[in-house]
Design a protein around this motif. Sequence first.
Motif, PDB file in Angstrom:
ATOM      1  N   VAL A  91       0.878  -1.164   0.000  1.00  0.00           N
ATOM      2  CA  VAL A  91       0.000   0.000   0.000  1.00  0.00           C
ATOM      3  C   VAL A  91       0.916   1.215   0.000  1.00  0.00           C
ATOM      4  N   ALA A 110      -0.920  -6.662  -0.931  1.00  0.00           N
ATOM      5  CA  ALA A 110      -0.869  -6.886   0.523  1.00  0.00           C
ATOM      6  C   ALA A 110      -1.436  -5.700   1.291  1.00  0.00           C
ATOM      7  N   ALA A 111      -1.806  -5.934   2.537  1.00  0.00           N
ATOM      8  CA  ALA A 111      -2.183  -4.832   3.426  1.00  0.00           C
ATOM      9  C   ALA A 111      -0.937  -3.977   3.696  1.00  0.00           C
ATOM     10  N   HIS A 112      -1.171  -2.742   4.146  1.00  0.00           N
ATOM     11  CA  HIS A 112      -0.080  -1.784   4.363  1.00  0.00           C
ATOM     12  C   HIS A 112       0.977  -2.363   5.314  1.00  0.00           C
ATOM     13  N   ARG A 132       2.494  -5.281   5.128  1.00  0.00           N
ATOM     14  CA  ARG A 132       2.511  -6.737   5.348  1.00  0.00           C
ATOM     15  C   ARG A 132       3.056  -7.523   4.161  1.00  0.00           C
TER      16      ARG A 132
END
Lengths: 352, 284
Positions: B73, B90-92, B94
């Motif tokens: 992100v 991916a999530a920020h 991760r």
Amino acid sequence: MEQDIRLMKGNEAMAEAAIQAGIDAYFGYPITPQSEVPEYLSREMPSRGGVFLQAESEVASINMVYGAAGAGARVMTSSSSPGYSLMQEGVSYIACAQLPCLLVNVNRGGPGLGTIQPSQGDYFQATKGGGHGDYRLIVLAPSSVQEMADFVFLGFELAEKYRTPVLMLSDGAIGQMMEKVVFNHKPLPKTEKPWATTGKKEGKHRSIITSLFIQPEVMEKVNIELNKKYAEISKNEVRLEEIHTEDAEYIIVAYGLSARISHKTVELARAKGIKAGLVRPITLYPYPYDRIGELANKAKKMMTMELNAGQMVEDVRLAVNGKIPVGHYGRLGGIIPSPEEVLENFEKFIKE
Amino acid sequence: MSEEKEKIVEAPGCLTAEPDLEGYELVYEKPDTFTDVRMHYCPGCGHSTAHKILGEVIQELGIQNNIIGVAPVGCSVFAYDYLDIDWQEAAHGRATAVATGIKRVRPDNYVFTYQGDGDLAAIGTAETIHCINRGENVTIIFINNGVYGMTSGQMAPTSLAGMKTTTSPYGRDIKTMGSPIKVSELIANLPGAFYVTRQAVHSANYARKAKKAIMNGLRYQKLGLGTSFIEIVTNCPSNWKMTPLQTIDFINNEMLHYYPLGDVKLPSKEALDALAEIEKGEKK
Ligand SMILES: Cc1ncc(C[n+]2csc(CCOP(=O)(O)OP(=O)(O)O)c2C)c(N)n1
Ligand code: SF4
Ligand SMILES: [Mg+2]
């Protein structure tokens, strides 16, 4: 055929079932009362196959689950309340990216660091969201060691059928208690996952796993698609158990550990001449609203017994829709009431 | 959820005019590993050059069908729109955990992350360090532009001392805001780090070197001896509030003083010999 019968803790039975269900990978982080799971798997997986990895945190484990599930693996993680809270961002991403996987929360008392004793305080978190955004999980509530094993198979079957994360919501007592468990599960076939990232092969559509849909019209389409799936799940997958409900005037609704205690209570009540019955939701999502609503046409009162301050009672009220009075009895802080204590309060509620 | 883009798709907010190529000789092309989606990056942004060389490397190594990228992100959240390979978003912070999950179940795929400095060195610090500490056999491409680009110019863990950002409007005060993190030097101490280098892309020469570094980082996955980490010191013209040319001066005069270019950790000679053997076998 000789039966594979063992005496095991719930957490161990779940871990053993995971191996038998053919998991490719487990990612987790230790926390009481579920640490038997990573301990069992770290011992067994090196010789029986599959990846075991102790992550640096639950944040990392849930994102490893995302990566591995997105790459097509059969994958799970387990934790207990504070650790499961830490996973919620990842759970929301997984739900949106529609990745099948099994999550387990062995519920302990909270809020905060709380207590390591059993609790059902995470019902809201499990069934009403947990993470951000419009999503649902299939939530399975085992009430025996046997079911902790069985629901691993059921969990993966549903997860892969619907491309959705499944949560097993257990608790510290079911996870820690030892009981007989029979392993006679049919092997779970590997499902086709053409959407998985496995490298963009010649002639294959490339795969992108994402939960980002920046244009509102696209996001709404995804939301609608997700909700269609949840409607389908609600139609097909409601599971519950009923005991003595045929002629019941007074019904206890309870799941998991509470259902075991309440079953005893119902037998004690029957012995005293009270027409008592038990409804045990096995799926907490989808919730058996219809059946409970139907039972409310004949019953006089319903009471939930929960190891929390009254959470599932809201769903029973929704199901009953004002037809009859609905009450709640619960203990908090990790205290487990006896069937007699529940009976005393059930009778009080009946007389009210 | 996969969605193939067949036609040119406009990223939100980008220029739409089709260039008129009548009468020009084509001397410079986009790599085959690129989609036809127009990039959303601001003019002069280092992200697009970094993508370009990454795309060329994937093409030249012939691994387009065998590589999985993990997008972060940050401004490069849409990297999957541009490079025609399998991706996970991916999530920020991760990305390295996601890459770990992928690589552990698909060890035969090449796996890389592409992450900004906020993503990798602030919110994702724990995942970064532990991924490298485990020596995950992945390649990390780290875009250090000293600022949070995507969210419009807040302070990053890499913002230089005194640097003005929207959340350090009086300049980064290291007494209260900490010092800029030299991630490459930090993680090179971990035994799991196999190859660590700091590169740049703001001149053709630098970009050529950075390309070589990315190529090596990916090739080293054949050895499975640890994590490769390629830091790219670059710019964010929009949030530095500079023209692209001014950012080149700022990189040269400020950024590279604090973040010197060059290799921080190199593979041993034995490892390189082993790689040469493997690659000899591949040719046969
Ligand atoms: C959990 C979470 N917190 C905050 C954000 C908001 N956010 C998006 S990108 C970003 C920073 C990106 O900066 P960097 O990683 O340096 O990438 P760049 O855009 O500079 O390439 C932030 C804070 C988010 N998406 N998720
Ligand atoms: S905001 Fe900065 S980092 Fe993002 S695209 Fe624009 S110049 Fe590049
Ligand atoms: Mg940045």
